[in-house]
Design a protein around this motif. Structure first.
Motif, PDB file in Angstrom:
ATOM      1  N   LEU A  15       0.832  -1.200   0.000  1.00 36.70           N
ATOM      2  CA  LEU A  15       0.000   0.000   0.000  1.00 36.70           C
ATOM      3  C   LEU A  15       0.872   1.258   0.000  1.00 36.70           C
ATOM      4  CD1 LEU A  15      -3.052   0.635   0.077  1.00 36.70           C
ATOM      5  CD2 LEU A  15      -2.850   0.862   2.563  1.00 36.70           C
ATOM      6  N   ALA A  16       1.972   1.208   0.732  1.00 35.81           N
ATOM      7  CA  ALA A  16       2.867   2.361   0.795  1.00 35.81           C
ATOM      8  C   ALA A  16       3.472   2.661  -0.572  1.00 35.81           C
ATOM      9  CB  ALA A  16       3.973   2.102   1.816  1.00 35.81           C
ATOM     10  N   LEU A  17       3.907   1.626  -1.277  1.00 36.52           N
ATOM     11  CA  LEU A  17       4.562   1.832  -2.570  1.00 36.52           C
ATOM     12  C   LEU A  17       3.571   2.170  -3.673  1.00 36.52           C
ATOM     13  CD1 LEU A  17       7.168   1.806  -4.180  1.00 36.52           C
ATOM     14  CD2 LEU A  17       6.899  -0.650  -4.508  1.00 36.52           C
ATOM     15  N   ARG A  18       2.375   1.627  -3.616  1.00 35.58           N
ATOM     16  CA  ARG A  18       1.419   1.836  -4.701  1.00 35.58           C
ATOM     17  C   ARG A  18       0.577   3.106  -4.529  1.00 35.58           C
ATOM     18  NH1 ARG A  18       0.850  -2.540  -8.152  1.00 35.58           N
ATOM     19  NH2 ARG A  18       1.710  -4.522  -7.415  1.00 35.58           N
ATOM     20  N   THR A  19       0.515   3.660  -3.319  1.00 34.02           N
ATOM     21  CA  THR A  19      -0.315   4.847  -3.086  1.00 34.02           C
ATOM     22  C   THR A  19       0.463   6.048  -2.577  1.00 34.02           C
ATOM     23  OG1 THR A  19      -0.828   4.224  -0.789  1.00 34.02           O
ATOM     24  CG2 THR A  19      -2.286   3.367  -2.530  1.00 34.02           C
ATOM     25  N   GLY A  20       1.678   5.857  -2.040  1.00 35.67           N
ATOM     26  CA  GLY A  20       2.453   6.981  -1.533  1.00 35.67           C
ATOM     27  C   GLY A  20       1.963   7.532  -0.212  1.00 35.67           C
ATOM     28  N   LEU A  21       1.221   6.749   0.566  1.00 32.73           N
ATOM     29  CA  LEU A  21       0.750   7.227   1.865  1.00 32.73           C
ATOM     30  C   LEU A  21       1.925   7.427   2.816  1.00 32.73           C
ATOM     31  CD1 LEU A  21      -2.436   5.044   2.519  1.00 32.73           C
ATOM     32  CD2 LEU A  21      -2.328   7.414   1.752  1.00 32.73           C
ATOM     33  N   ARG A  22       1.800   8.417   3.702  1.00 30.40           N
ATOM     34  CA  ARG A  22       2.814   8.651   4.709  1.00 30.40           C
ATOM     35  C   ARG A  22       2.768   7.544   5.762  1.00 30.40           C
ATOM     36  NH1 ARG A  22       0.125  13.609   3.814  1.00 30.40           N
ATOM     37  NH2 ARG A  22       1.449  15.245   2.909  1.00 30.40           N
ATOM     38  N   LYS A  23       3.878   7.436   6.504  1.00 29.37           N
ATOM     39  CA  LYS A  23       3.950   6.381   7.532  1.00 29.37           C
ATOM     40  C   LYS A  23       2.826   6.531   8.555  1.00 29.37           C
ATOM     41  CE  LYS A  23       7.970   5.601   9.422  1.00 29.37           C
ATOM     42  NZ  LYS A  23       9.152   5.755  10.308  1.00 29.37           N
ATOM     43  N   GLY A  24       2.611   7.743   9.057  1.00 31.14           N
ATOM     44  CA  GLY A  24       1.560   7.959  10.046  1.00 31.14           C
ATOM     45  C   GLY A  24       0.181   7.697   9.494  1.00 31.14           C
ATOM     46  N   GLU A  25      -0.037   8.004   8.200  1.00 33.43           N
ATOM     47  CA  GLU A  25      -1.340   7.753   7.577  1.00 33.43           C
ATOM     48  C   GLU A  25      -1.600   6.261   7.450  1.00 33.43           C
ATOM     49  OE1 GLU A  25      -1.499  11.805   4.797  1.00 33.43           O
ATOM     50  OE2 GLU A  25      -0.839   9.884   3.954  1.00 33.43           O
ATOM     51  N   LEU A  26      -0.575   5.496   7.136  1.00 36.35           N
ATOM     52  CA  LEU A  26      -0.722   4.039   7.046  1.00 36.35           C
ATOM     53  C   LEU A  26      -1.054   3.440   8.409  1.00 36.35           C
ATOM     54  CD1 LEU A  26       2.330   3.372   4.720  1.00 36.35           C
ATOM     55  CD2 LEU A  26      -0.022   2.762   4.155  1.00 36.35           C
ATOM     56  N   LEU A  27      -0.321   3.862   9.437  1.00 37.92           N
ATOM     57  CA  LEU A  27      -0.535   3.301  10.775  1.00 37.92           C
ATOM     58  C   LEU A  27      -1.835   3.790  11.393  1.00 37.92           C
ATOM     59  CD1 LEU A  27       3.095   3.534  12.236  1.00 37.92           C
ATOM     60  CD2 LEU A  27       1.949   1.564  11.217  1.00 37.92           C
ATOM     61  N   GLY A  28      -2.341   4.949  10.967  1.00 38.20           N
ATOM     62  CA  GLY A  28      -3.602   5.460  11.501  1.00 38.20           C
ATOM     63  C   GLY A  28      -4.826   4.965  10.755  1.00 38.20           C
ATOM     64  N   LEU A  29      -4.631   4.199   9.702  1.00 37.81           N
ATOM     65  CA  LEU A  29      -5.743   3.708   8.890  1.00 37.81           C
ATOM     66  C   LEU A  29      -6.590   2.710   9.677  1.00 37.81           C
ATOM     67  CD1 LEU A  29      -6.490   4.337   5.932  1.00 37.81           C
ATOM     68  CD2 LEU A  29      -5.364   2.198   5.286  1.00 37.81           C
TER      69      LEU A  29
END
Length: 438
Positions: free
Chosen positions: A238-252
């Motif tokens: 998800l990080a590589l395909r969408t460019g979400l920030r680390k905090g955004e990924l962990l807060g999902l």
């Protein structure tokens, strides 16, 4: 003859208001100052009502226990007041922590003794020039405070032993220090403690943007292959395909995902703060709150991850409801950002990829999309930038391969036809083209 009515006398402690010879109105009164002392202050206005309103506001703040810093006080006293009573109310906690570190480590030691009213642009420029050339290890005793290594027995070296390591501040750090001072003085201007923000007259130069190391297409494929089977494979993909920030990924949270529609709504970020520990906060900016599309591969990975998470919950036998986060520890608690970084670094080593930062996955997403000719406005919406200028400045670089294609295209257009050994163009072959760059 009726005598004119006298104005009602102001109560003791309310201060005085009178008109000056220059036509302006001046109000004066006593307020709480730093150090639990009381100081007489003066405020001005174009009318009696305006001057009185300003004085009343300051006295009311003083009665609430908020000290009033005047321009006659030191810059150190004002910066401390600004941090504790102003900035704390509108800055994110992580930003406030960084501002506090800058003020305590650099601004107060360097300029703290200066009077706020007497601070000049020359003072700031001279200090910044000195800060640019001073070794921070020597100035702050960083090396001397290091503890000996218990395993190797090595003791502090370089500056602590008279061998300077020349650890100077980067242009980016100097610009950040300057921006913190400008923000603090801007508030002093708004409160009419000083007539102008002298820090705005100091030019620090535009620092070069930090070089980042995005993954190439081959490295990105290698990274995704290595992530398969990892417990957090869905997060890395998800990080590589969408460019979400680390905090955004962990807060999902699962409620933010619509796997049937293939979308994700970014509403929050997970960060560790000094006072609240691991805390869920709003997104970095208003523009960061967005809905993005998910690829079919991401949807498949997330479904598999949800099944794995359910099995882990059943295996632990916990009746407690989970945190609701998409990516958690096996016990259901949110993942620490530092823990995710360790998993990421271990994955890079296992995949035999060069070391990069986790944030470089975000840069990789933007760079790979640019190489495919995707419009900047689309990348802006995906990454959640506030302005397209941010996207253009940070990501509108062109890789050497694309530069070579552009140069070859120009060379083909300028080539002398008489030197060409190819058959004449009869209009049937398509023209040479390069990948579009926006």
């Amino acid at each position: 003859m009726t005598a004119p009515k006298r104005k009602k006398a102001r109560a003791n402690g309310d201060g005085t208001v009178y008109q000056r010879k220059d036509g302006r109105w001046e109000a004066a009164g006593y307020v709480l100052a730093p150090g639990s002392t009381r100081k007489r202050i003066r405020v001005y206005g174009s009318s009696r009502k305006e001057a009185l309103a300003k004085l009343t506001e300051k006295i009311a703040a003083s009665n609430r226990g908020v000290p009033i810093v005047t321009a006659q006080g030191s810059l150190a006293a004002y910066l401390t007041y600004w941090l504790e009573n102003v900035a704390v109310h509108y800055l994110r906690e992580t930003t406030h922590t960084r501002y506090t570190a800058v003020i305590e480590q650099y601004l107060i030691p360097g300029l703290g003794r200066k009077k706020l009213a007497r601070l000049t642009a020359k003072d700031i420029r001279t200090w910044l020039n000195e800060l640019r050339t001073v070794c921070q290890c020597c100035a702050r005793g960083i090396d001397a405070r290091r503890k000996p290594d218990a395993q190797t027995g090595r003791r502090p070296r370089c500056c602590a032993l008279g061998q300077c390591c020349h650890k100077r501040l980067s242009p980016v750090t100097l610009a950040y220090i300057h921006s913190v001072l400008k923000s603090a003085l801007e508030h002093a201007v708004r409160e009419e403690e000083i007539p102008r923000n002298v820090a705005r007259n100091v030019r620090t130069g535009t620092p070069r943007p930090r070089r980042f190391n995005p993954l190439t297409t081959d490295e990105a494929r290698q990274f995704l292959t290595a992530a398969q089977g990892h417990r957090l494979a869905a997060l890395f993909e998800l990080a590589l395909r969408t460019g979400l920030r680390k905090g955004e990924l962990l807060g999902l949270r699962w409620e933010d995902l619509n796997l049937d529609a293939g979308t994700a709504t970014i509403r929050r970020t997970l960060q560790r703060t000094r006072t609240g520990g691991l805390t869920t906060l709003p997104t970095k900016t208003i523009s960061s709150e967005r809905r993005i599309a998910l690829s079919a591969s991401c949807v498949t990975s997330l479904r598999a991850h949800r099944e794995r998470q359910a099995r882990e919950r059943d295996r632990t036998g916990s009746v407690r409801q989970g945190s609701g986060h998409v990516f958690t520890r096996p016990d259901g608690h949110p993942i620490e950002p530092a823990t995710l970084t360790r998993h990421f670094n271990a994955l890079l080593r296992d995949a035999r990829l060069r070391p990069i930062r986790f944030h470089d996955l975000r840069h990789s997403t933007a760079t790979l999309l640019l190489e495919q000719g995707v419009e900047l406005v689309v990348i802006k919406e995906l990454l959640g930038h506030a302005h397209i200028g941010v996207t253009a400045t940070v990501y509108a670089h062109v890789r050497l391969r694309l530069q070579r294609q552009a140069i070859d295209l120009l060379g083909h257009a300028l080539r002398d036809r008489s030197e060409s050994t190819a058959k004449p163009d009869d209009g049937e072959d398509p023209p040479v083209c390069a990948a579009p760059v926006h």
